[in-house]
Design a protein around this motif. Sequence first.
Motif, PDB file in Angstrom:
ATOM      1  N   UNK A  99       5.534 -47.268   0.064  1.00  0.00           N
ATOM      2  CA  UNK A  99       5.111 -47.642  -1.505  1.00  0.00           C
ATOM      3  C   UNK A  99       4.028 -46.977  -1.920  1.00  0.00           C
ATOM      4  N   UNK A 100       2.986 -46.743  -1.213  1.00  0.00           N
ATOM      5  CA  UNK A 100       1.783 -46.192  -1.533  1.00  0.00           C
ATOM      6  C   UNK A 100       2.017 -44.577  -2.094  1.00  0.00           C
ATOM      7  N   UNK A 101       2.954 -44.134  -1.600  1.00  0.00           N
ATOM      8  CA  UNK A 101       3.487 -42.717  -1.634  1.00  0.00           C
ATOM      9  C   UNK A 101       4.299 -42.640  -3.309  1.00  0.00           C
ATOM     10  N   UNK A 102       5.659 -43.578  -3.042  1.00  0.00           N
ATOM     11  CA  UNK A 102       6.465 -43.448  -4.245  1.00  0.00           C
ATOM     12  C   UNK A 102       5.959 -44.097  -5.317  1.00  0.00           C
ATOM     13  N   UNK A 103       5.481 -45.281  -5.254  1.00  0.00           N
ATOM     14  CA  UNK A 103       5.313 -46.252  -6.430  1.00  0.00           C
ATOM     15  C   UNK A 103       3.829 -45.943  -7.139  1.00  0.00           C
ATOM     16  N   UNK A 104       2.684 -45.624  -6.187  1.00  0.00           N
ATOM     17  CA  UNK A 104       1.331 -45.558  -6.678  1.00  0.00           C
ATOM     18  C   UNK A 104       1.032 -44.067  -6.621  1.00  0.00           C
ATOM     19  N   UNK A 105       1.951 -43.118  -6.289  1.00  0.00           N
ATOM     20  CA  UNK A 105       1.445 -41.786  -6.186  1.00  0.00           C
ATOM     21  C   UNK A 105       0.457 -41.166  -5.629  1.00  0.00           C
ATOM     22  N   UNK A 106       0.055 -41.995  -4.520  1.00  0.00           N
ATOM     23  CA  UNK A 106      -1.070 -41.348  -3.269  1.00  0.00           C
ATOM     24  C   UNK A 106      -0.357 -40.525  -2.443  1.00  0.00           C
ATOM     25  N   UNK A 107      -1.181 -39.523  -1.862  1.00  0.00           N
ATOM     26  CA  UNK A 107      -1.063 -38.618  -0.998  1.00  0.00           C
ATOM     27  C   UNK A 107      -1.429 -39.484   0.187  1.00  0.00           C
ATOM     28  N   UNK A 108      -0.631 -39.675   1.058  1.00  0.00           N
ATOM     29  CA  UNK A 108      -0.786 -40.700   2.374  1.00  0.00           C
ATOM     30  C   UNK A 108      -0.870 -39.795   3.483  1.00  0.00           C
ATOM     31  N   UNK A 109      -1.631 -39.866   4.524  1.00  0.00           N
ATOM     32  CA  UNK A 109      -2.077 -39.256   5.861  1.00  0.00           C
ATOM     33  C   UNK A 109      -2.331 -40.064   6.732  1.00  0.00           C
ATOM     34  N   UNK A 110      -2.151 -39.541   7.927  1.00  0.00           N
ATOM     35  CA  UNK A 110      -2.354 -40.170   9.070  1.00  0.00           C
ATOM     36  C   UNK A 110      -3.162 -39.453   9.929  1.00  0.00           C
ATOM     37  N   UNK A 111      -4.234 -39.830  10.456  1.00  0.00           N
ATOM     38  CA  UNK A 111      -5.230 -39.110  11.626  1.00  0.00           C
ATOM     39  C   UNK A 111      -5.687 -39.833  12.732  1.00  0.00           C
ATOM     40  N   UNK A 112      -5.099 -39.586  13.701  1.00  0.00           N
ATOM     41  CA  UNK A 112      -5.138 -40.105  14.924  1.00  0.00           C
ATOM     42  C   UNK A 112      -5.631 -39.567  16.016  1.00  0.00           C
ATOM     43  N   UNK A 113      -6.593 -40.447  16.806  1.00  0.00           N
ATOM     44  CA  UNK A 113      -6.917 -39.984  18.276  1.00  0.00           C
ATOM     45  C   UNK A 113      -5.681 -40.437  19.264  1.00  0.00           C
TER      46      UNK A 113
END
Length: 208
Positions: A99-113
């Motif tokens: 939703x954040x990507x498609x509807x709100x136009x954010x670039x969404x990333x994951x950074x995980x240890x």
Amino acid sequence: MMIKNIIFDLGNVILRLDQSATASGFKALGATNFPTLSHHSSSQTIVDYETGKISSGDFRALVRSSVGLPETVADEQFDQVWNAMLLDFPKGRLELMRTLKKDFGYNVYLLSNTNAIHIEYVDKVCLADYEEDSLHPFFDKIFYSHEIGHRKPSKAAFEHILQAQGLIASETLFLDDMLENVEAAKSCGLQAAQVDAETDLGFLQLRF
């Protein structure tokens, strides 16, 4: 400054954890000495494994030795217990990423240890109720510590994702359950907040 990018942690933010399950599991397998072994651990073995410096086989051998596991414990049993801390995704969590990507136009990333054993389990077991065979479709890009060679709270982990994606730090929000990681992100110029798997992230749908 408007937020254009959101970077999420995985464990205890998007995926529920119960690290005591791994402790109990190793004890049940006959471990005679149990140091803290979790994705939050700063033990050298964990750090080396989660930055890709040692293989899964080397990791198992080092942990076996350090916790005193009997030689009869098979790799499959070891992996089952190591993965016991990984539970499930809070309802709507992964859907929110889309939703954040498609509807709100954010670039969404994951950074995980994280590490290879955990991610294989996440992809095969934790995602079993979803129509995807990895977490990649839910994000614009995923950065796993064992693949990029950097682990939070090292500044290099944040600098890596900023440089790799060409992001402006002040336009980027980082969300993590560990305060030390939040502070490290802020020291790199990112906006950051401490949240966990029980935090209602609906506020992210209010455009910043």
